[in-house]
Design a protein around this motif. Structure first.
Motif, PDB file in Angstrom:
ATOM      1  N   THR B   7       0.822  -1.212   0.000  1.00 11.05           N
ATOM      2  CA  THR B   7       0.000   0.000   0.000  1.00 11.05           C
ATOM      3  C   THR B   7       0.857   1.264   0.000  1.00 11.05           C
ATOM      4  N   TYR B   8       0.309   2.310  -0.631  1.00 15.26           N
ATOM      5  CA  TYR B   8       0.918   3.636  -0.550  1.00 15.26           C
ATOM      6  C   TYR B   8       0.557   4.327   0.769  1.00 15.26           C
ATOM      7  N   ARG B   9      -0.369   3.745   1.520  1.00 13.45           N
ATOM      8  CA  ARG B   9      -1.029   4.479   2.590  1.00 13.45           C
ATOM      9  C   ARG B   9      -0.284   4.402   3.925  1.00 13.45           C
ATOM     10  N   THR B  10       0.815   3.639   3.962  1.00 11.42           N
ATOM     11  CA  THR B  10       1.492   3.381   5.231  1.00 11.42           C
ATOM     12  C   THR B  10       1.900   4.651   5.959  1.00 11.42           C
ATOM     13  N   ALA B  11       2.657   5.505   5.293  1.00  9.83           N
ATOM     14  CA  ALA B  11       3.218   6.676   5.978  1.00  9.83           C
ATOM     15  C   ALA B  11       2.107   7.558   6.534  1.00  9.83           C
ATOM     16  N   ALA B  12       1.055   7.766   5.762  1.00 10.97           N
ATOM     17  CA  ALA B  12      -0.017   8.667   6.214  1.00 10.97           C
ATOM     18  C   ALA B  12      -0.723   8.108   7.444  1.00 10.97           C
ATOM     19  N   PHE B  13      -0.994   6.816   7.468  1.00  5.63           N
ATOM     20  CA  PHE B  13      -1.695   6.246   8.620  1.00  5.63           C
ATOM     21  C   PHE B  13      -0.787   6.136   9.845  1.00  5.63           C
ATOM     22  N   VAL B  14       0.462   5.736   9.642  1.00  2.56           N
ATOM     23  CA  VAL B  14       1.372   5.637  10.792  1.00  2.56           C
ATOM     24  C   VAL B  14       1.591   7.018  11.403  1.00  2.56           C
ATOM     25  N   GLU B  15       1.748   8.017  10.549  1.00  3.80           N
ATOM     26  CA  GLU B  15       1.947   9.385  11.044  1.00  3.80           C
ATOM     27  C   GLU B  15       0.700   9.887  11.769  1.00  3.80           C
ATOM     28  N   ALA B  16      -0.470   9.567  11.245  1.00  2.00           N
ATOM     29  CA  ALA B  16      -1.712  10.000  11.891  1.00  2.00           C
ATOM     30  C   ALA B  16      -1.839   9.384  13.286  1.00  2.00           C
ATOM     31  N   ALA B  17      -1.490   8.113  13.390  1.00  2.00           N
ATOM     32  CA  ALA B  17      -1.556   7.456  14.707  1.00  2.00           C
ATOM     33  C   ALA B  17      -0.593   8.114  15.687  1.00  2.00           C
ATOM     34  N   ARG B  18       0.577   8.470  15.198  1.00  2.00           N
ATOM     35  CA  ARG B  18       1.557   9.151  16.063  1.00  2.00           C
ATOM     36  C   ARG B  18       1.021  10.494  16.534  1.00  2.00           C
ATOM     37  N   ARG B  19       0.438  11.224  15.610  1.00  2.00           N
ATOM     38  CA  ARG B  19      -0.080  12.552  15.981  1.00  2.00           C
ATOM     39  C   ARG B  19      -1.179  12.442  17.022  1.00  2.00           C
ATOM     40  N   LEU B  20      -1.946  11.374  16.941  1.00  2.00           N
ATOM     41  CA  LEU B  20      -3.037  11.190  17.898  1.00  2.00           C
ATOM     42  C   LEU B  20      -2.559  10.531  19.197  1.00  2.00           C
ATOM     43  N   GLY B  21      -1.325  10.073  19.226  1.00  2.00           N
ATOM     44  CA  GLY B  21      -0.817   9.399  20.420  1.00  2.00           C
ATOM     45  C   GLY B  21      -1.443   8.035  20.619  1.00  2.00           C
ATOM     46  N   VAL B  22      -1.837   7.401  19.540  1.00  2.00           N
ATOM     47  CA  VAL B  22      -2.506   6.101  19.614  1.00  2.00           C
ATOM     48  C   VAL B  22      -1.470   4.991  19.646  1.00  2.00           C
ATOM     49  N   GLU B  23      -1.680   4.010  20.499  1.00  2.00           N
ATOM     50  CA  GLU B  23      -0.807   2.846  20.522  1.00  2.00           C
ATOM     51  C   GLU B  23      -1.182   1.957  19.338  1.00  2.00           C
ATOM     52  N   LEU B  24      -0.247   1.742  18.450  1.00  2.00           N
ATOM     53  CA  LEU B  24      -0.568   1.168  17.148  1.00  2.00           C
ATOM     54  C   LEU B  24      -0.016  -0.242  17.008  1.00  2.00           C
ATOM     55  N   THR B  25      -0.845  -1.129  16.477  1.00  2.00           N
ATOM     56  CA  THR B  25      -0.377  -2.432  15.998  1.00  2.00           C
ATOM     57  C   THR B  25      -0.580  -2.459  14.494  1.00  2.00           C
ATOM     58  N   VAL B  26       0.471  -2.724  13.759  1.00  2.00           N
ATOM     59  CA  VAL B  26       0.379  -2.824  12.294  1.00  2.00           C
ATOM     60  C   VAL B  26       0.310  -4.302  11.910  1.00  2.00           C
ATOM     61  N   ALA B  27      -0.746  -4.638  11.190  1.00  2.00           N
ATOM     62  CA  ALA B  27      -0.896  -6.020  10.713  1.00  2.00           C
ATOM     63  C   ALA B  27      -0.746  -6.043   9.200  1.00  2.00           C
ATOM     64  N   SER B  28       0.100  -6.939   8.711  1.00  2.00           N
ATOM     65  CA  SER B  28       0.329  -7.086   7.274  1.00  2.00           C
ATOM     66  C   SER B  28       0.222  -8.562   6.903  1.00  2.00           C
ATOM     67  N   GLU B  29       0.227  -8.812   5.596  1.00  2.00           N
ATOM     68  CA  GLU B  29       0.100 -10.205   5.150  1.00  2.00           C
ATOM     69  C   GLU B  29       1.441 -10.927   5.158  1.00  2.00           C
ATOM     70  N   ARG B  30       2.514 -10.164   5.250  1.00  2.00           N
ATOM     71  CA  ARG B  30       3.839 -10.773   5.336  1.00  2.00           C
ATOM     72  C   ARG B  30       4.531 -10.244   6.584  1.00  2.00           C
ATOM     73  N   PRO B  31       5.325 -11.084   7.245  1.00  2.00           N
ATOM     74  CA  PRO B  31       5.873 -10.671   8.543  1.00  2.00           C
ATOM     75  C   PRO B  31       6.933  -9.589   8.430  1.00  2.00           C
ATOM     76  N   SER B  32       6.890  -8.681   9.373  1.00  2.00           N
ATOM     77  CA  SER B  32       7.985  -7.735   9.542  1.00  2.00           C
ATOM     78  C   SER B  32       9.134  -8.474  10.205  1.00  2.00           C
ATOM     79  N   THR B  33      10.342  -8.080   9.884  1.00  2.00           N
ATOM     80  CA  THR B  33      11.488  -8.740  10.516  1.00  2.00           C
ATOM     81  C   THR B  33      11.581  -8.376  11.999  1.00  2.00           C
ATOM     82  N   PHE B  34      10.789  -7.408  12.448  1.00  2.00           N
ATOM     83  CA  PHE B  34      10.802  -7.006  13.857  1.00  2.00           C
ATOM     84  C   PHE B  34       9.681  -7.669  14.659  1.00  2.00           C
TER      85      PHE B  34
END
Lengths: 203, 405
Positions: B7-34
């Motif tokens: 998705t192109y939408r990652t940066a906008a949503f992650v940044e929005a969550a940060r601005r709101l101070g929301v504790e975020l879990t990102v779920a994707s179809e392939r695992p992050s190495t972290f």
């Protein structure tokens, strides 16, 4: 020096961060970060950028021929960028050193040095082995005032999930293992990434 | 936050969550190495199987409580609905999200509820087309049931054109990234071409009521034969009467599909017979286009509104900023491997241009529509009028040069 001979290209990273690539070195001795107008006092280039009206500049980071500006205001980079360019040109053309020598602050420097060591160790032992699985690498540029400056490379550079790696991975690990770190600044030019691990498509 | 890795939408949503101070879990179809190191922040879900993903999310939620779920594209909108249903969170019924994702199901529901849509029929690849090619009303439009960004959408003006378009669409549906995705990849929707200007409506559904956030004009006529989008500008320059009718049509469509909560993005057309619903998706606008929208005097992004709504946080004003705004999805300049983009600085220097973002990377293969679906980048502008914004976008685009081999 003729200000017109100084070429500056603005490369916005996002709405709040923009990198300015200058055709000549601005600060050859490592990285300097200014987190407020007060810190920029005595450094004409940084002070002039903080003074741009309406931009609400929050940070100025200078390294080599790069000047990275972080702003809080909603004024677009088109408007702010021109003022930043003018400030950089004026500072370089004046002939005076654009940045004051780094102030002696033994305690803070020692803190940053100690943090640098701990962050570098974390990057070497945990972060880089993880991102290497996707062909990536994270370079620690500097730690200033407890803020980590880094650059993402390889599969991370330009990756569609780079922000997830940065915030959910690297930042979270720093919070756990080096809680004294106050923040991270990514100075990567993601548009120049030639082999991103995940590429985006419109959906 | 359900973020597919493409998705192109990652940066906008992650940044929005940060601005709101929301504790975020990102779920994707392939695992992050972290993921192993940060099990509360990162999660892998089977985004191709909504019910299984909901089971996985429920297991995750027993360890790490979840307060809201947001999908960002057509597929994850369905997964988000399944998760919301399983965990009792704000969201759409799965049936509604499924109907929004599938163009045929969607039209069946819209027709059943009297929403004006083009006349349509469903066909299967491999059918003998001689008979129906002869009886179709022309011009018509062939569409795959699910692909996004108008990939594979082709207009045909006569039986010969229809047969050629069907073959071409068939080859697109045989591509490896599509062919294995399910039965829908062997079906084709054929519908009347609706003449008239097209608009995009961005909205937020709250308790079943559509709140219109913006109506974008698409100043470049989308008459085919392919339907690559270019410019969006808002506010709309259509007459008030047309805008009101288009808004009402979208509201009827939301109700017809049974959508209850979350963002919607609709494509509509307007002509002398009134509004026509072309598509409605249970997600926000795609690509990087959301950066053209700001709310509450420019302080709030579309993604912040969506996250606030999903979490039940108070919503600020849903009124768009005063300025006109626009985005250009930069047209693919030709087929080949991108080597370099020239003229960025001069494009950014055009008055009213706020940003030029190149999302294609050097070495990336560019593919024009209808086979293609990735724009090389986006241009953003703001100004006093949509006319001025449109002119700035066109000027900036002309200053860009793509070096392709």
């Amino acid at each position: 020096m003729d200000p017109a001979s100084i070429q500056i290209t603005a490369e916005p990273i996002d709405g709040s961060r923009c990198k300015f690539v200058v055709s000549q070195p601005v600060h050859a001795a490592g990285v300097r970060r200014f987190a407020s107008a007060a810190e920029a006092e005595g450094s004409p280039l940084a002070a002039a950028i903080f003074a741009i009206p309406g931009a609400e500049v929050g940070e100025v980071i200078v390294s080599g021929n790069l000047v990275t500006v972080v702003k809080r205001g909603v004024t677009p980079w088109t408007a702010v960028g021109k003022s930043v360019g003018q400030a950089i040109r004026a500072a370089l053309a004046s002939g005076a050193p654009p940045l004051a020598p780094k102030a002696e602050a033994p305690v803070a420097t020692a803190d940053d040095d100690a943090l640098y060591e701990r962050v570098a160790q974390l990057f070497d032992e945990q972060v880089n082995p993880m991102v290497a699985r996707h062909g990536g690498r994270v370079e620690l540029i500097d730690v200033q005032d407890a803020v980590v400056m880094l650059r993402m490379m390889g599969g991370c550079q330009g990756c569609g999930m780079a922000d997830v790696t940065l915030r959910q991975g690297i930042e979270a690990m720093l919070q756990q293992h080096v809680p004294a770190v106050k923040g991270i600044v990514d100075i990567t030019d993601h548009t120049a990434g030639t082999n991103p691990y995940f590429a985006a498509a419109k959906k | 936050m359900l973020l597919p890795t493409t998705t192109y939408r990652t940066a906008a949503f992650v940044e929005a969550a940060r601005r709101l101070g929301v504790e975020l879990t990102v779920a994707s179809e392939r695992p992050s190495t972290f993921e192993g190191a940060q099990p509360a922040a990162l999660l892998t879900l089977d985004l191709a199987a909504p019910e299984r993903a909901a089971e996985q999310a429920a297991a995750f939620a027993r360890r790490h409580p979840v307060a809201g779920v947001v999908g960002v594209d057509d597929d994850t909108a369905v997964v988000a609905a399944a998760i919301a249903g399983r965990l009792g969170l704000t969201g759409n019924p799965v049936a509604a999200a499924l109907a929004a994702r599938d163009k045929h199901l969607q039209r069946l529901e819209l027709v059943r509820h009297g929403v004006p849509v083009p006349r349509f029929e469903l066909h299967t690849l491999g059918e003998d087309v001689t008979e129906f090619a002869a009886r179709l009303r022309y011009p018509c439009v062939l569409k795959p049931l699910r692909l996004s960004a108008s990939r594979g959408v082709i207009r045909a003006d006569d039986p010969a054109g229809f047969r050629a378009a069907l073959q071409r669409l068939g080859r697109i549906l045989e591509q490896p990234d599509v062919a294995g995705c399910g039965d829908w990849a062997s079906r084709v929707l054929v519908e009347d071409f609706i003449p008239g200007p097209e608009v995009a409506l961005e909205g937020l559904v709250v308790a079943g009521q559509l709140q219109m956030l913006a109506l974008f004009d698409k100043p470049d006529p989308l008459d085919g034969p392919f339907f690559e989008e270019t410019i969006y500008t808002t506010p709309s320059r259509l007459p008030d009467r047309a805008q009101a009718a288009l808004g009402a049509c979208a509201r009827d469509a939301v109700a017809a599909l049974g959508l209850r909560e979350g963002p919607v993005h609709a494509e509509l057309r307007w002509n002398e017979r009134g509004p026509w619903l072309i598509e409605l998706a249970a997600r926000s606008v795609g690509g990087r286009c959301s950066a053209a929208l700001r709310f509450e005097a420019g302080e709030t992004s579309l993604e912040e509104l969506i996250i606030r709504h999903a979490l039940g946080m108070p919503l600020p004003s849903l009124e768009r900023e005063h300025q006109a705004s626009g985005v250009m999805m930069i047209p693919v300049p030709g087929a080949g491997v991108l080597r370099e983009v020239r003229g960025l600085a001069t494009a950014r220097a055009v008055p009213l241009i706020e940003d030029v973002v190149i999302t294609a990377h050097p070495g990336q293969t560019l593919l024009p529509w209808p086979e293609g679906w990735r724009y090389p980048g986006f241009i953003f502008a703001r100004g006093e009028t949509p006319e001025a914004v449109e002119a700035a976008l066109r000027t900036a685009q002309r200053r860009l040069g793509f070096v392709i081999e």
